[in-house]
Write a protein that holds these residues in place. Structure first.
Motif, PDB file in Angstrom:
ATOM      1  N   TYR A   6     -49.894  10.145  49.494  1.00  0.00           N
ATOM      2  CA  TYR A   6     -49.148   9.821  48.279  1.00  0.00           C
ATOM      3  C   TYR A   6     -50.005  10.196  47.077  1.00  0.00           C
ATOM      4  CZ  TYR A   6     -46.993   7.027  44.688  1.00  0.00           C
ATOM      5  OH  TYR A   6     -46.390   6.614  43.544  1.00  0.00           O
TER       6      TYR A   6
ATOM      7  N   GLY B  49     -48.762   0.255  53.044  1.00  0.00           N
ATOM      8  CA  GLY B  49     -49.235   1.455  52.344  1.00  0.00           C
ATOM      9  C   GLY B  49     -50.561   1.263  51.634  1.00  0.00           C
ATOM     10  N   ARG B  69     -42.461   5.005  48.490  1.00  0.00           N
ATOM     11  CA  ARG B  69     -43.268   3.790  48.330  1.00  0.00           C
ATOM     12  C   ARG B  69     -42.596   2.728  47.450  1.00  0.00           C
ATOM     13  NH1 ARG B  69     -46.529   1.989  44.495  1.00  0.00           N
ATOM     14  NH2 ARG B  69     -48.188   0.552  45.110  1.00  0.00           N
TER      15      ARG B  69
END
Lengths: 286, 239
Positions: A6, B49, B69
């Protein structure tokens, strides 16, 4: 997404309006979280008024003395030094606002609660910057008021030229703050000392109280790559020659953009390292 | 709800989670069990996460937890006995702050309802730092339920609680999970608690899944009377 990782700015929303509202609320929430403490926390009052006042008294009286001693030179050291001192405080406290905001959540073991929420690292940084700007506004106004009262010096007499100078100093302070925060993420509370000391590392090189020509040549080579050098040059130019050195502000701004982008990239890179190695969860339980 | 496929997490040479796959497809309380170092907390951090996996994937509500997310985390929450809250903020301020992070509408109504349920409403104007560890744990749970999550991860939520507080927490979690059709992934070392609370258990050891079934089935298949004995038995098998 890159290699399954990410990246801070890569999440594009489906509904821009809802996302935008949530984005603003989250940042507002972060600012509020710190503003709650201002009225009743003594340490915050020290931070807003006491330390700036101590700085101002110490250096103020030093410059008054200098002014009397070298009056023959025709330089108004009060204007020069107190203006420089207030401007330096802008940079230093901009860096601190980012780092200490982060550290407060580390100290209270709240950091995991933040990053299991939809809050992104970018929003976290923006919240810290927004809180920093509010804090800066109060502190600068307070310092300017005390300087006017005690030394008959009006910081705002520099006029609109002050706006690009302050913006440049804020930008550099934020870059230092972001780098420091990234290092604390990586190295934990052992790197906390950077929160208090990193800005002072550059102070001798950027010519806060003296022109950089005063420095030895190797030091000057460091000075020219630091954005605040150009801001302090510009401020001196306004005070001493009554000239606005636009080129200095431009160089400073261009360098600042580079530093800021580099700081964001550094943070983003370390953020992923931290998540790979599990340092974030370790920091959250420290 | 949750689909984990071939999930592995290595820290250098140490493998904390070793190629595990499992799914949770209905509301209820699922116990994630195992001895210290089994990989329970790492699995929860991977789901949330907070750690990047070495390999494998995690899908929550049908979406990748890294790619989506924000969307995923807005419907989840987390509480742990080892994570704190800003101690210099009052209980109410803490909850207001988190309500902004989760974009909770009518947060005060929800907060009051939860504070009441966990029997700490009278502490609303106290600073979090002034609460006892039991009260703080309950406040952490209120924070975790503030956004009415569909999926809640709890890491040893009763670890620091006295028996009375632990009972309040267990009862509330059981009721809330049933009423709000919530899935709770729950780690605990208290096997009596697991027996009382969990609809299903996943037993981890050295990063691998040793068993995934209901506590009743696990006890009857091993012909043991309690989950504590099951725990010892599974450990013995491994040795």
């Amino acid at each position: 997404m890159k290699n399954g990782r990410y990246y801070v700015f890569n999440e594009l929303p489906d509904n821009l309006l809802l996302w935008g509202r949530a984005f603003v609320l989250r940042i507002y929430g972060l600012v509020l979280r710190h503003m709650f403490l201002v009225p009743r926390n003594f340490a915050r009052w020290l931070d807003l008024f006491y330390w700036p006042l101590i700085d101002l008294l110490l250096w103020g009286y030093t410059t008054v003395y200098l002014n009397k001693s070298v009056a023959a030179g025709g330089i108004n050291f009060v204007v020069l030094f107190i203006g420089a001192l207030i401007s330096w405080d802008v940079l230093f406290r901009a860096q601190q606002a980012v780092t200490v905001t982060f550290l407060e959540d580390v100290w209270s073991r709240n950091i995991l609660n933040l990053f299991v929420s939809p809050l992104t690292p970018a929003e976290f940084l923006l919240g810290a910057l927004a809180y920093g700007v509010i804090k800066q506004f109060i502190t600068i106004s307070f310092m300017a008021l005390v300087a006017f009262w005690l030394y008959d010096y009006n910081y705002f007499s520099l006029g609109f030229y002050l706006i690009p100078a302050i913006f440049n100093l804020l930008l550099f302070g934020w870059s230092l703050g972001i780098v420091t925060t990234a290092l604390i993420l990586r190295f934990g509370q052992a790197a906390e000392v950077l929160a208090w000391g990193l800005a002072f590392l550059v102070q001798p090189f950027v010519g806060v109280f003296y022109p950089i020509e005063t420095l030895p040549k190797p030091f000057m080579a460091v000075s020219v790559i630091l954005p605040p050098t150009y801001v302090f040059n510009e401020l001196r130019s306004i005070v001493l020659k009554k000239e606005f050195a636009a080129d200095q502000i431009f160089y400073g701004f261009a360098l600042n953009i580079l530093y800021f982008v580099a700081a964001i990239l550094f943070f983003n890179w370390l953020w992923n390292v931290v998540k790979d190695k599990g340092y974030l969860t370790r920091l959250g339980n420290e | 709800m949750l689909q984990i496929s071939n999930l592995t997490k290595k820290f250098g040479k140490f493998t904390a989670v070793d190629d595990i796959s499992f799914g949770i497809d209905r509301p209820g309380i699922i116990g994630l069990l195992g001895p210290n170092g089994a990989g329970k907390t790492t699995t929860i951090y991977l789901i949330l996460g907070l750690i990047n996996p070495t390999s494998g994937s995690i899908r929550i509500f049908g979406k990748d937890n890294v790619k989506h997310r924000q969307e995923v985390l807005s419907k989840m929450n987390f509480s742990s006995a080892f994570v704190g809250l800003p101690s210099n903020l009052k209980v109410r301020e803490n909850l207001k702050f988190f309500s902004y992070l989760y974009n909770v509408g009518e947060w005060e109504k929800r907060a009051d309802y939860l504070l009441e349920r966990f029997q700490i409403r009278e502490l609303k104007h106290k600073k979090a730092g002034e609460l006892s560890s039991g009260q703080l744990t309950r406040l952490n749970l209120v924070k975790a339920l503030l956004n009415d999550p569909c999926f809640l991860c709890l890491d040893e939520p009763t670890a620091s609680l006295d028996p009375v507080s632990a009972k309040i927490v267990r009862n509330q979690l059981k009721e809330i999970s049933a009423q709000e059709k919530m899935t709770i992934l729950y780690t605990s070392h208290n096997m009596y608690e697991v027996e009382e609370l969990c609809d299903e258990v996943i037993f981890l050891h050295k990063g691998k899944i040793k068993a995934k079934t209901t506590p009743k089935e696990l006890m009857s298949s091993l012909k043991l009377a309690s989950m504590e004995n099951v725990f010892f038995e599974l450990m013995k098998e491994e040795e």
